[in-house]
Design a protein around this motif. Structure first.
Motif, PDB file in Angstrom:
ATOM      1  N   GLY A  58       0.792  -1.225   0.000  1.00 16.16           N
ATOM      2  CA  GLY A  58       0.000   0.000   0.000  1.00 16.16           C
ATOM      3  C   GLY A  58       0.819   1.267   0.000  1.00 16.16           C
ATOM      4  N   GLY A  59       2.068   1.164  -0.378  1.00 17.80           N
ATOM      5  CA  GLY A  59       2.940   2.336  -0.399  1.00 17.80           C
ATOM      6  C   GLY A  59       2.785   3.123  -1.692  1.00 17.80           C
ATOM      7  N   THR A  60       3.203   4.370  -1.628  1.00 12.13           N
ATOM      8  CA  THR A  60       3.201   5.219  -2.822  1.00 12.13           C
ATOM      9  C   THR A  60       4.571   5.136  -3.482  1.00 12.13           C
ATOM     10  N   MET A  61       4.589   4.744  -4.737  1.00  6.25           N
ATOM     11  CA  MET A  61       5.841   4.572  -5.440  1.00  6.25           C
ATOM     12  C   MET A  61       6.409   5.936  -5.831  1.00  6.25           C
ATOM     13  N   PRO A  62       7.669   6.229  -5.457  1.00  4.87           N
ATOM     14  CA  PRO A  62       8.283   7.502  -5.838  1.00  4.87           C
ATOM     15  C   PRO A  62       8.343   7.641  -7.364  1.00  4.87           C
ATOM     16  N   ALA A  63       8.362   8.891  -7.840  1.00  2.00           N
ATOM     17  CA  ALA A  63       8.364   9.143  -9.285  1.00  2.00           C
ATOM     18  C   ALA A  63       9.596   8.536  -9.963  1.00  2.00           C
ATOM     19  N   PHE A  64      10.753   8.635  -9.274  1.00  4.13           N
ATOM     20  CA  PHE A  64      11.975   8.089  -9.858  1.00  4.13           C
ATOM     21  C   PHE A  64      11.873   6.579  -9.999  1.00  4.13           C
ATOM     22  N   THR A  65      11.351   5.926  -8.967  1.00  4.82           N
ATOM     23  CA  THR A  65      11.197   4.469  -9.002  1.00  4.82           C
ATOM     24  C   THR A  65      10.190   4.065 -10.072  1.00  4.82           C
ATOM     25  N   PHE A  66       9.114   4.843 -10.192  1.00  3.59           N
ATOM     26  CA  PHE A  66       8.095   4.540 -11.194  1.00  3.59           C
ATOM     27  C   PHE A  66       8.673   4.660 -12.612  1.00  3.59           C
ATOM     28  N   ALA A  67       9.478   5.704 -12.830  1.00  7.10           N
ATOM     29  CA  ALA A  67      10.100   5.891 -14.150  1.00  7.10           C
ATOM     30  C   ALA A  67      11.085   4.767 -14.448  1.00  7.10           C
ATOM     31  N   LEU A  68      11.881   4.391 -13.425  1.00  7.21           N
ATOM     32  CA  LEU A  68      12.848   3.301 -13.626  1.00  7.21           C
ATOM     33  C   LEU A  68      12.137   1.984 -13.921  1.00  7.21           C
ATOM     34  N   LEU A  69      11.009   1.751 -13.237  1.00  5.68           N
ATOM     35  CA  LEU A  69      10.247   0.528 -13.466  1.00  5.68           C
ATOM     36  C   LEU A  69       9.697   0.477 -14.892  1.00  5.68           C
ATOM     37  N   ASN A  70       9.224   1.623 -15.402  1.00  2.48           N
ATOM     38  CA  ASN A  70       8.716   1.669 -16.782  1.00  2.48           C
ATOM     39  C   ASN A  70       9.838   1.415 -17.793  1.00  2.48           C
ATOM     40  N   ILE A  71      11.016   2.025 -17.513  1.00  4.22           N
ATOM     41  CA  ILE A  71      12.160   1.805 -18.418  1.00  4.22           C
ATOM     42  C   ILE A  71      12.561   0.334 -18.410  1.00  4.22           C
ATOM     43  N   THR A  72      12.573  -0.258 -17.224  1.00  4.24           N
ATOM     44  CA  THR A  72      12.965  -1.669 -17.101  1.00  4.24           C
ATOM     45  C   THR A  72      11.977  -2.576 -17.826  1.00  4.24           C
ATOM     46  N   GLN A  73      10.691  -2.272 -17.705  1.00  3.27           N
ATOM     47  CA  GLN A  73       9.690  -3.074 -18.410  1.00  3.27           C
ATOM     48  C   GLN A  73       9.830  -2.940 -19.922  1.00  3.27           C
ATOM     49  N   ALA A  74      10.168  -1.723 -20.375  1.00  9.92           N
ATOM     50  CA  ALA A  74      10.384  -1.526 -21.813  1.00  9.92           C
ATOM     51  C   ALA A  74      11.588  -2.328 -22.295  1.00  9.92           C
ATOM     52  N   VAL A  75      12.667  -2.309 -21.495  1.00 12.02           N
ATOM     53  CA  VAL A  75      13.855  -3.102 -21.838  1.00 12.02           C
ATOM     54  C   VAL A  75      13.521  -4.584 -21.830  1.00 12.02           C
ATOM     55  N   GLY A  76      12.709  -5.002 -20.824  1.00  8.29           N
ATOM     56  CA  GLY A  76      12.321  -6.403 -20.743  1.00  8.29           C
ATOM     57  C   GLY A  76      11.497  -6.838 -21.946  1.00  8.29           C
ATOM     58  N   SER A  77      10.633  -5.941 -22.435  1.00 11.60           N
ATOM     59  CA  SER A  77       9.814  -6.284 -23.606  1.00 11.60           C
ATOM     60  C   SER A  77      10.665  -6.403 -24.877  1.00 11.60           C
ATOM     61  N   ALA A  78      11.712  -5.582 -24.925  1.00  5.22           N
ATOM     62  CA  ALA A  78      12.537  -5.573 -26.141  1.00  5.22           C
ATOM     63  C   ALA A  78      13.804  -6.412 -26.013  1.00  5.22           C
ATOM     64  N   ARG A  79      14.003  -7.070 -24.860  1.00  3.88           N
ATOM     65  CA  ARG A  79      15.299  -7.712 -24.638  1.00  3.88           C
ATOM     66  C   ARG A  79      15.590  -8.833 -25.623  1.00  3.88           C
ATOM     67  N   TRP A  80      14.547  -9.565 -26.027  1.00  2.35           N
ATOM     68  CA  TRP A  80      14.784 -10.666 -26.961  1.00  2.35           C
ATOM     69  C   TRP A  80      15.208 -10.138 -28.334  1.00  2.35           C
ATOM     70  N   TYR A  81      14.662  -8.962 -28.693  1.00  2.00           N
ATOM     71  CA  TYR A  81      15.104  -8.341 -29.938  1.00  2.00           C
ATOM     72  C   TYR A  81      16.566  -7.890 -29.812  1.00  2.00           C
ATOM     73  N   ILE A  82      16.889  -7.301 -28.638  1.00  2.00           N
ATOM     74  CA  ILE A  82      18.265  -6.842 -28.406  1.00  2.00           C
ATOM     75  C   ILE A  82      19.232  -8.031 -28.404  1.00  2.00           C
ATOM     76  N   LEU A  83      18.833  -9.101 -27.678  1.00  2.00           N
ATOM     77  CA  LEU A  83      19.675 -10.299 -27.654  1.00  2.00           C
ATOM     78  C   LEU A  83      19.790 -10.920 -29.043  1.00  2.00           C
ATOM     79  N   GLY A  84      18.706 -10.821 -29.825  1.00  2.00           N
ATOM     80  CA  GLY A  84      18.758 -11.335 -31.201  1.00  2.00           C
ATOM     81  C   GLY A  84      19.753 -10.569 -32.053  1.00  2.00           C
ATOM     82  N   VAL A  85      19.758  -9.234 -31.879  1.00  2.00           N
ATOM     83  CA  VAL A  85      20.717  -8.411 -32.624  1.00  2.00           C
ATOM     84  C   VAL A  85      22.144  -8.742 -32.202  1.00  2.00           C
TER      85      VAL A  85
END
Length: 357
Positions: free
Chosen positions: A156-183
């Motif tokens: 029930g905690g409030t996620m800090p803005a920095f943590t929220f932004a880092l989490l979004n970046i990490t999820q984006a990297v996670g979604s694209a990681r197989w493409y990156i690993l493929g390259v």
């Protein structure tokens, strides 16, 4: 003394590598010093239980030299020896310094092998660090950080803005990681293909040499390599012009377009050897001055030995310095990644746990 040897079928020749060339030159030097004729040396090779050279090539060397063929020509027929080694053997036969030539060749290939191993070791550790960094960014972070996001929601905690932004970046990297690993996999596969296909490998190495040997570390390595070749030729009985011709024929691309050729042309035009070498960028002004001293004083062999040792030490220092700059940079990147994860995730979680308690 004639011996009967068994003929063997010979497949396509494969050039001997540095450790094999070291062993061959060292053994030939010892056998010749013991007073064995050249054919007898190869008969001794044939009697060895283990062969680091193709047996068919040894048989050919024995047969050809037994029939009176020169050692230079017999070794050339096998196709397993590099051109500059053949040139040195030819010079040794003509000048009567064959035993000394093989001894110097053994020392030369030993220095070359140690330099190459030093380069490989210097590259290996940063490559491992880089691989670990890629694994952390593409594999561990996309798997771990979302777990902390779920923990925030459950507590029930409030996620800090920095943590929220880092989490979004990490999820984006996670979604694209197989493409990156493929390259990355495609790049590695292309590198393997280039290594296997000789014309492609040579073209790639040529482009790499042009770029690398323009840099400070590359110039240091080139100077050490040039002095080593120069010392090898002079100690083997070649004069300066023949030594430079050997270097031009076998290693011209190593030193850049027209460097050795231009140096020879300047010498033919009346320029002093040391000055021509400096102008071509083969030696630094300090080293060319030392070389000039050796020529004027008549102690060229001694000066070249000293220059060989010094330039090799400078080359190793340049390699260590370059690697010393790369390794901390990679470690710093990893430290920043870990620090960002701690600041963005662990500290807010600790705050929530403290509030609950």
């Amino acid at each position: 003394m004639k011996h009967t040897v068994e003929k063997t079928e010979k497949s396509g020749p494969k050039k001997l590598k540095n450790p094999e060339l070291i062993a061959f030159c060292s053994e030939m030097s010892l056998y010749l010093r013991a007073g064995n004729p050249v054919p007898e040396c190869f008969y001794i090779f044939l009697k060895q239980e283990k062969h680091y050279m193709p047996k068919a090539s040894v048989v050919e060397l024995y047969s050809e030299t037994e029939m009176g063929t020169s050692l230079y020509e017999a070794m050339g027929l096998t196709g397993i020896f590099p051109d500059h080694l053949l040139a040195m053997v030819d010079a040794g036969e003509r000048t009567g310094h064959l035993e000394e030539v093989f001894k110097n060749l053994s020392e030369y290939y030993d220095r070359l092998d140690r330099t190459q191993r030093s380069l490989q070791s210097a590259v290996l550790y940063p490559a491992i660090l880089l691989a670990v960094t890629i694994v952390v960014v593409l594999v561990i972070m996309p798997e771990v950080l979302p777990i902390y996001g779920q923990a925030f929601s459950q507590l029930g905690g409030t996620m800090p803005a920095f943590t929220f932004a880092l989490l979004n970046i990490t999820q984006a990297v996670g979604s694209a990681r197989w493409y990156i690993l493929g390259v990355l996999g495609a790049i590695i596969a292309a590198g393997g293909l280039i290594a296997l296909i000789r014309p492609w490998r040579e073209a790639f190495l040529e482009r790499f040499r042009r770029r690398f040997y323009r840099r400070k570390t590359g110039r240091k390595l080139n100077s050490a390599f040039f002095v080593s070749l120069l010392s090898l030729g002079v100690s083997g009985g070649l004069d300066i012009d023949d030594t430079m011709k050997m270097i031009e024929d076998s290693f011209s691309s190593r030193f850049g377009p027209n460097a050795v050729t231009g140096c020879r042309q300047d010498i033919a035009g009346g320029m002093g050897f040391a000055k021509a070498v400096e102008k071509a960028g083969l030696l630094s002004p300090v080293d060319s001055s030392v070389l000039e001293t050796g020529i004027v004083s008549g102690n060229l062999d001694t000066v070249l030995d000293e220059l060989t040792a010094r330039t090799e030490n400078e080359a190793r220092y340049a390699i260590d310095k370059t690697v010393g700059a790369v390794e901390p940079a990679i470690v710093l990147v990893m430290a920043v990644i870990v620090g960002v994860m701690l600041v963005a995730v662990m500290f807010p979680l600790l705050g929530i746990m403290s509030a609950i308690s």
